[in-house]
Design an enzyme around this catalytic site. Structure first.
Site, PDB file in Angstrom:
ATOM      1  CG  ASP A  57      -2.254  -0.690   0.974  1.00 21.23           C
ATOM      2  OD1 ASP A  57      -2.637  -0.852  -0.207  1.00 21.23           O
ATOM      3  OD2 ASP A  57      -2.913  -1.080   1.960  1.00 21.23           O
ATOM      4  NE  ARG A 129      -8.428   2.337   7.434  1.00 20.22           N
ATOM      5  CZ  ARG A 129      -7.758   2.083   6.330  1.00 20.22           C
ATOM      6  NH1 ARG A 129      -6.633   2.712   6.069  1.00 20.22           N
ATOM      7  NH2 ARG A 129      -8.200   1.198   5.452  1.00 20.22           N
ATOM      8  CG  HIS A 158      -8.222   7.449   4.351  1.00 19.10           C
ATOM      9  ND1 HIS A 158      -7.419   6.654   3.568  1.00 19.10           N
ATOM     10  CD2 HIS A 158      -7.727   7.357   5.619  1.00 19.10           C
ATOM     11  CE1 HIS A 158      -6.478   6.099   4.320  1.00 19.10           C
ATOM     12  NE2 HIS A 158      -6.642   6.496   5.567  1.00 19.10           N
ATOM     13  CB  CYS A 252      -4.928   7.457  -2.257  1.00 18.53           C
ATOM     14  SG  CYS A 252      -6.635   7.506  -1.740  1.00 18.53           S
TER      15      CYS A 252
HETATM   16  N1  ARG Z   1      -5.353   0.160   0.878  1.00 20.40           N
HETATM   17  C1  ARG Z   1      -5.099   1.442   1.491  1.00 20.40           C
HETATM   18  C2  ARG Z   1      -5.692   1.462   2.884  1.00 20.40           C
HETATM   19  O1  ARG Z   1      -6.737   0.912   3.075  1.00 20.40           O
HETATM   20  C3  ARG Z   1      -5.659   2.546   0.654  1.00 20.40           C
HETATM   21  C4  ARG Z   1      -5.310   3.906   1.150  1.00 20.40           C
HETATM   22  C5  ARG Z   1      -5.873   4.986   0.301  1.00 20.40           C
HETATM   23  N2  ARG Z   1      -5.331   6.238   0.649  1.00 20.40           N
HETATM   24  C6  ARG Z   1      -6.014   7.360   0.849  1.00 20.40           C
HETATM   25  N3  ARG Z   1      -5.369   8.464   1.037  1.00 20.40           N
HETATM   26  N4  ARG Z   1      -7.325   7.340   0.927  1.00 20.40           N
HETATM   27  O2  ARG Z   1      -5.126   2.016   3.793  1.00 20.40           O
END
Ligand code: ARG
Length: 259
Positions: A57, A129, A158, A252
């Site tokens: 990632d 998160r 996010h 992202c």
């Molecule tokens: N697979 C990553 C996660 O779940 C994707 C992150 C995407 N990044 C973002 N800035 N939204 O953490």
């Protein structure tokens, strides 16, 4: 930006990730190269952080820190699968002579933080998160007010999947991704916002990067591109279909460096 050299979907930490879906790493790299080339053509300098094996990632470079006024507030990832990325980013920012602040609280960098220079205002997401205590920590680190916004839809885990700045003062967002009080707050602060609908959000149409005139946006988000044109911006579509399999798109993949 971080080249997706080791990109894969090896674990599932958001609803977009499905470990049974094959990922074409070479195609992801080609799409990512196009994104980098688009930034260069638009006159923006692109700096690179070295990808690391075992960190699939890491291509989502936005999550590594939140950088404003020469200060990089470091990340502390929610899931152990991504935790080691924080150190790599910290080293990168230090080497590039940023003032690095190590976080006490869980936060995923620009995934959940964004900045509006015209209002000297930080917008921050929580609910999936980033720990809301990191919002207070960021206010103290930067000396700018932080508007806390609660995310409620797991697909928009996010802030940068549900909201993005268009220029120094104006934003676009998807109201249904936010709790009622946060929605009210956004309506009050941004009566002139560009409002996205469910299809725009699902096409990652809010995960864009705007320089105030050009908006680099996922190619799939055609409805959002129409809205952006209608609001006086120039949409610049880039196909990032492979990177959507990991739950991310343009924004992202892009950490903005606000010296
Ligand atoms: N697979 C990553 C996660 O779940 C994707 C992150 C995407 N990044 C973002 N800035 N939204 O953490």
């Amino acid at each position: 930006m971080c080249k997706p050299a080791y990109y894969a979907v090896e674990y599932a930490i958001n609803p977009w990730m499905d470990t049974s879906t094959p990922v074409d790493t070479a195609l992801a790299c080609a799409q990512w190269n196009t994104l980098a080339a688009v930034y260069t053509e638009l006159g923006h300098e692109v700096l690179h952080i070295e990808p690391e094996p075992g960190l699939p990632d890491m291509v989502y470079a936005a999550n590594g820190a939140f950088a404003v006024d020469g200060i990089a507030y470091g990340a502390r990832f929610r899931y152990p699968e991504r935790s080691p990325e924080a150190d790599s980013h910290e080293k990168w920012y230090r080497a590039a002579t940023w003032t690095v602040i190590k976080p006490e609280h869980t936060n995923e960098g620009e995934g959940d933080f964004t900045y509006l220079p015209g209002r000297e205002l930080i917008l921050a997401g929580w609910g999936f998160r980033t720990d809301a205590r990191a919002h207070a920590e960021a206010a103290d680190v930067f000396g700018h007010p932080v508007v806390s916004l609660k995310l409620v839809d797991p697909r928009y885990y996010h802030l940068d999947t549900a909201l993005a700045p268009l220029d120094d003062d104006r934003i676009a967002y998807y109201p249904d991704a936010f709790a009622p009080g946060s929605r009210l707050l956004l309506e009050r602060l941004f009566p002139d916002a560009v409002i996205a609908d469910a299809d725009d959000a699902a096409a990652f149409g809010l995960n864009f990067v705007s320089d105030g005139a050009n908006v680099v946006v996922n190619a799939e988000a055609v409805g959002m591109q129409r809205k952006l044109s209608g609001a006086g911006y120039e949409p610049v579509p880039v196909d990032l279909s492979e990177l959507k399999k990991g739950g991310g798109s343009v924004k992202c993949c892009t950490a903005e460096l606000r010296r």
